[in-house]
Design a protein around this motif. Sequence first.
Motif, mmCIF file in Angstrom:
data_model
loop_
_atom_site.group_PDB
_atom_site.id
_atom_site.type_symbol
_atom_site.label_atom_id
_atom_site.label_comp_id
_atom_site.label_asym_id
_atom_site.label_seq_id
_atom_site.Cartn_x
_atom_site.Cartn_y
_atom_site.Cartn_z
ATOM 1 N N UNK A 1 0.817 -1.207 0.000
ATOM 2 C CA UNK A 1 0.000 0.000 0.000
ATOM 3 C C UNK A 1 0.857 1.267 0.000
ATOM 4 N N UNK B 1 2.948 2.158 -2.434
ATOM 5 C CA UNK B 1 3.027 2.752 -3.773
ATOM 6 C C UNK B 1 1.860 3.713 -4.056
ATOM 7 N N UNK B 2 0.601 3.278 -3.828
ATOM 8 C CA UNK B 2 -0.481 4.259 -4.033
ATOM 9 C C UNK B 2 -0.391 5.442 -3.076
ATOM 10 N N UNK B 3 0.135 5.212 -1.876
ATOM 11 C CA UNK B 3 0.285 6.319 -0.924
ATOM 12 C C UNK B 3 1.310 7.327 -1.447
ATOM 13 N N UNK B 4 2.404 6.799 -1.996
ATOM 14 C CA UNK B 4 3.455 7.674 -2.515
ATOM 15 C C UNK B 4 3.002 8.404 -3.786
#
Lengths: 247, 306
Positions: free
Chosen positions: A94, A96-99
């Motif tokens: 999770x 990657x989508x946060x970044x």
Amino acid sequence: MNLSKSWTVAAKDFKVFRRKKNILASTVALPLLVSVLLPAVILYSTNRGAGKGIPDAELPILLPAFIFFFVIISAPLITAIASYALVGEKVEKSLEPLLATPTTDGEILLGKSIAAFLPPMASIYAGATIFMALMDLVTFPKLGYYFFPNWGVAVTLLLLAPLAAILSVEANVIVSARVSDVRAAQQLGVLTTLPFAGIYLAGELGLISLDTNTLLSISGLLVIADVLLFFISTATFRRDEILTKWK
Amino acid sequence: MIETEGLTKKFGDLTAVDSVSFKVEEGEVFGFLGPNGAGKTTTVRMLCCLISKTSGEARIADYDVGKDSDSLKIRKLIGFVPDSVGLYDDLTAYDNLEFYGKLYGCTEVQRRENIERFLKMLGLWDKKDVTAGTFSKGMKQKLAIARALIHDPRVLFMDEPTVNLDPESAKTVRDFILELKKEKKTIFLNTHNLDEAQRVCDKIGILNTKLMALGTPQELERSVRGRRTVIQLEKVDDAVIAALKRVSRGNTAVDGDRLTVDVVDPKKENPDIVDAVVRAGGRVQSVTVLDSSLEDAYLKLVREAA
């Protein structure tokens, strides 16, 4: 730096932690155990007669060392949460989508640090308050005065414990880049307990005195260590590094 | 809307993306096709400002990818569906979206409206209070798409959105992409599903570290072999073959009583071909036009690169 975004990240982690019973249990249980167990030890081991047990005169030396337990337990408490906040998010993919959101690396790192820092510190302060109340109850008849609170405790709880907790958070960020499962992160993160356990032992063995001046000196060294680890951890927590070099 | 010029990414000595140049217009669905390890995900990560580029230029809505001051602006106007859904399994569907809505700076009203709108569009509204960890793969993928759309982005990057989904869920996702296309969203779709690319994409790029081909699905199909006309005759003889070679410049193959001729434009060439065959004494039983497929184009280009 948008602090509200950091708080959003931290608040999300609080929500996740509330659903993880093992994290909740370890955060609450350990300080509670220390806060009840140590006064019980004093209650049952002082003045047992015939020269047995801890003499009353030893109490003013022992009690400051006992409060140091709350510094020692900060590392495993922080690690239990930080490992989920960082490695857990990496494992669940999770990060990657946060970044990919319009949030800076610093805002995310600060949010994660708040999430790892606040619950253990709240738990430590609650535990220490119970500890001091119970210990005063147990030792007042023997000492004739309330031992807690005092300046040593203030330095230990308000300066040393948060600095040790920050050190542990930073160490966990660095560890997160090198491991790929939560358990390994916890095992490595707990190593930050060692220096504080060493200080405690040195105090017990009479190698150093855990008086206010010594505690302030240790705090000074911790500030330096925290600043050094801050630079290493922020260099580690960069999205490019996370997505290409983190294990 | 999206433009790259010589975009390159190296990891040490390994070149993952080699001087890739393309342009995606606003409202277009662009498909990025390529085998595993071709550099599709790396390209998307560069465009989403997740990893740095080694060299070359990339722009999204006139913002420079790789320029620190533009990075946050780009991430505000794009949505990203990674190849792994990366949801918070302990949070409800609603809380997952609410969290991202806050990070994208949506107001409370926007968050409420968009969460309801996208969860309803994707058939997940009834499950809004259920933790994401209990969802099926298809439901998780839909939730990940809703998450990428929560701030109503102008550009949507999707990395293998239908991989590992059952046919029904994959169709729902594809239909949703077509819905978004109607809303004029620019969509960048990484896929190795050729059928999917053919169905939803306006333009396709075939990547194998380098960009091997770029064009509409139809252009790519034609670029490989053009088309073939198959003529079934009662009998094939030398006179028929000679007559055929006089009117057609394409390759001719004989297989029993069947002739196969490569053509560029069957509508223009076939009347002359059939006329020549009949004049040479050939008795035509049937004429069939065979289209080369996107799959042919893809396989040819990928094999050439290997």
